[in-house]
Scaffold this motif. Structure first.
Motif, PDB file in Angstrom:
ATOM      1  N   LYS A   1       1.064  -1.106   0.000  1.00  0.00           N
ATOM      2  CA  LYS A   1       0.024   0.015   0.042  1.00  0.00           C
ATOM      3  C   LYS A   1       0.641   1.016   0.083  1.00  0.00           C
ATOM      4  N   MET A   2       0.590   2.137  -0.913  1.00  0.00           N
ATOM      5  CA  MET A   2       1.236   3.342  -0.914  1.00  0.00           C
ATOM      6  C   MET A   2       0.563   4.483  -0.537  1.00  0.00           C
ATOM      7  N   ALA A   3       0.914   5.629  -0.233  1.00  0.00           N
ATOM      8  CA  ALA A   3       0.395   6.747   0.257  1.00  0.00           C
ATOM      9  C   ALA A   3       1.327   8.093  -0.228  1.00  0.00           C
ATOM     10  N   LEU A   4       0.635   9.134  -0.180  1.00  0.00           N
ATOM     11  CA  LEU A   4       1.303  10.493  -0.639  1.00  0.00           C
ATOM     12  C   LEU A   4       0.886  11.176   0.784  1.00  0.00           C
ATOM     13  N   ILE A   5       2.146  11.834   1.510  1.00  0.00           N
ATOM     14  CA  ILE A   5       1.945  12.401   2.344  1.00  0.00           C
ATOM     15  C   ILE A   5       2.579  13.866   2.088  1.00  0.00           C
ATOM     16  N   GLU A   6       1.722  14.947   2.585  1.00  0.00           N
ATOM     17  CA  GLU A   6       1.938  16.293   2.218  1.00  0.00           C
ATOM     18  C   GLU A   6       1.657  17.053   3.329  1.00  0.00           C
ATOM     19  N   LEU A   7       2.073  18.413   3.196  1.00  0.00           N
ATOM     20  CA  LEU A   7       1.876  19.527   4.247  1.00  0.00           C
ATOM     21  C   LEU A   7       0.740  20.335   3.913  1.00  0.00           C
ATOM     22  N   ILE A   8      -0.137  20.550   4.496  1.00  0.00           N
ATOM     23  CA  ILE A   8      -1.230  21.316   4.197  1.00  0.00           C
ATOM     24  C   ILE A   8      -1.080  22.704   3.990  1.00  0.00           C
ATOM     25  N   GLY A   9      -1.595  23.147   3.011  1.00  0.00           N
ATOM     26  CA  GLY A   9      -1.337  24.597   2.745  1.00  0.00           C
ATOM     27  C   GLY A   9      -0.245  24.723   1.467  1.00  0.00           C
ATOM     28  N   PHE A  10       0.162  23.888   1.103  1.00  0.00           N
ATOM     29  CA  PHE A  10       1.346  24.114  -0.050  1.00  0.00           C
ATOM     30  C   PHE A  10       0.968  23.234  -1.256  1.00  0.00           C
ATOM     31  N   ASN A  11      -0.048  22.740  -1.150  1.00  0.00           N
ATOM     32  CA  ASN A  11      -0.756  22.122  -2.381  1.00  0.00           C
ATOM     33  C   ASN A  11      -1.178  23.133  -3.399  1.00  0.00           C
ATOM     34  N   LYS A  12      -0.579  23.066  -4.688  1.00  0.00           N
ATOM     35  CA  LYS A  12      -0.571  24.080  -5.630  1.00  0.00           C
ATOM     36  C   LYS A  12      -1.991  24.009  -6.225  1.00  0.00           C
ATOM     37  N   ILE A  13      -2.549  22.913  -6.415  1.00  0.00           N
ATOM     38  CA  ILE A  13      -3.967  22.880  -6.954  1.00  0.00           C
ATOM     39  C   ILE A  13      -5.193  23.487  -6.150  1.00  0.00           C
ATOM     40  N   ASN A  14      -5.035  23.011  -4.785  1.00  0.00           N
ATOM     41  CA  ASN A  14      -5.922  23.685  -3.967  1.00  0.00           C
ATOM     42  C   ASN A  14      -5.788  25.300  -3.670  1.00  0.00           C
ATOM     43  N   ASN A  15      -4.370  25.609  -3.469  1.00  0.00           N
ATOM     44  CA  ASN A  15      -4.227  26.939  -3.627  1.00  0.00           C
ATOM     45  C   ASN A  15      -4.795  28.020  -4.823  1.00  0.00           C
ATOM     46  N   ASN A  16      -4.601  27.250  -5.942  1.00  0.00           N
ATOM     47  CA  ASN A  16      -5.200  28.034  -7.215  1.00  0.00           C
ATOM     48  C   ASN A  16      -6.535  28.188  -7.187  1.00  0.00           C
ATOM     49  N   ASN A  17      -7.185  26.922  -6.655  1.00  0.00           N
ATOM     50  CA  ASN A  17      -8.801  27.148  -6.734  1.00  0.00           C
ATOM     51  C   ASN A  17      -9.372  28.029  -5.684  1.00  0.00           C
ATOM     52  N   ASN A  18      -8.558  28.193  -4.541  1.00  0.00           N
ATOM     53  CA  ASN A  18      -8.840  29.059  -3.603  1.00  0.00           C
ATOM     54  C   ASN A  18      -8.839  30.560  -4.113  1.00  0.00           C
ATOM     55  N   ASN A  19      -7.768  30.880  -4.644  1.00  0.00           N
ATOM     56  CA  ASN A  19      -7.503  31.965  -5.381  1.00  0.00           C
ATOM     57  C   ASN A  19      -8.685  32.544  -6.237  1.00  0.00           C
ATOM     58  N   ASN A  20      -9.084  31.569  -7.158  1.00  0.00           N
ATOM     59  CA  ASN A  20      -9.963  31.814  -8.252  1.00  0.00           C
ATOM     60  C   ASN A  20     -11.417  32.202  -7.702  1.00  0.00           C
ATOM     61  N   ASN A  21     -11.606  31.499  -6.588  1.00  0.00           N
ATOM     62  CA  ASN A  21     -12.880  31.488  -6.034  1.00  0.00           C
ATOM     63  C   ASN A  21     -13.198  32.902  -5.261  1.00  0.00           C
ATOM     64  N   LYS A  22     -12.040  33.527  -5.061  1.00  0.00           N
ATOM     65  CA  LYS A  22     -12.420  34.788  -4.114  1.00  0.00           C
ATOM     66  C   LYS A  22     -12.701  35.843  -5.132  1.00  0.00           C
TER      67      LYS A  22
END
Length: 130
Positions: A109-130
């Motif tokens: 089983k594999m997993a991707l672990i990431e730091l929250i807030g540095f995801n480029k996809i989510n940050n771009n979507n949040n900036n477009n919604n503002k």
């Protein structure tokens, strides 16, 4: 009996396990996300979250405490810079584990672990919604 055995030993001796978690946490801080096995990701989450909590105080003592765990000056300086203010504002839960498809060779089983807030996809979507 298996009482009070909270941490996963990952099939390694303690010194190897500590150095592996230290290296994985250094990679996670530098790259913001890494791909590893699910059990290693869960162990890394338990290892790195207290380190990020200690980095909220920007003083010499907290830098020394974090350096005890990471043993890398470059990583400690990155952790105390301005761009990690995203994590300092959070009350906890600094990492996210996302399960991905199993590894082809041994079907682990594999997993991707990431730091929250540095995801480029989510940050771009949040900036477009503002």
């Amino acid at each position: 009996m298996k009482h009070c055995n909270k941490n996963n030993h990952l099939g390694r001796i303690s010194s190897h396990r500590k150095s592996m978690l230290m290296n994985m946490s250094n990679s996670l801080i530098i790259k913001k996300q890494i791909i590893t096995t699910l059990s290693k990701a869960k162990s890394l989450k338990k290892y790195i979250e207290p380190i990020i909590t200690k980095s909220k105080n920007n003083n010499i003592q907290s830098k020394r405490m974090v350096f005890r765990y990471l043993k890398n000056k470059k990583t400690v300086s990155i952790l105390f810079k301005k761009n990690f203010d995203i994590l300092r504002k959070r009350m906890g839960g600094y990492t996210r584990i996302i399960k991905i498809s199993p590894r082809l060779g041994d079907y682990s089983k594999m997993a991707l672990i990431e730091l929250i807030g540095f995801n480029k996809i989510n940050n771009n979507n949040n900036n477009n919604n503002k």
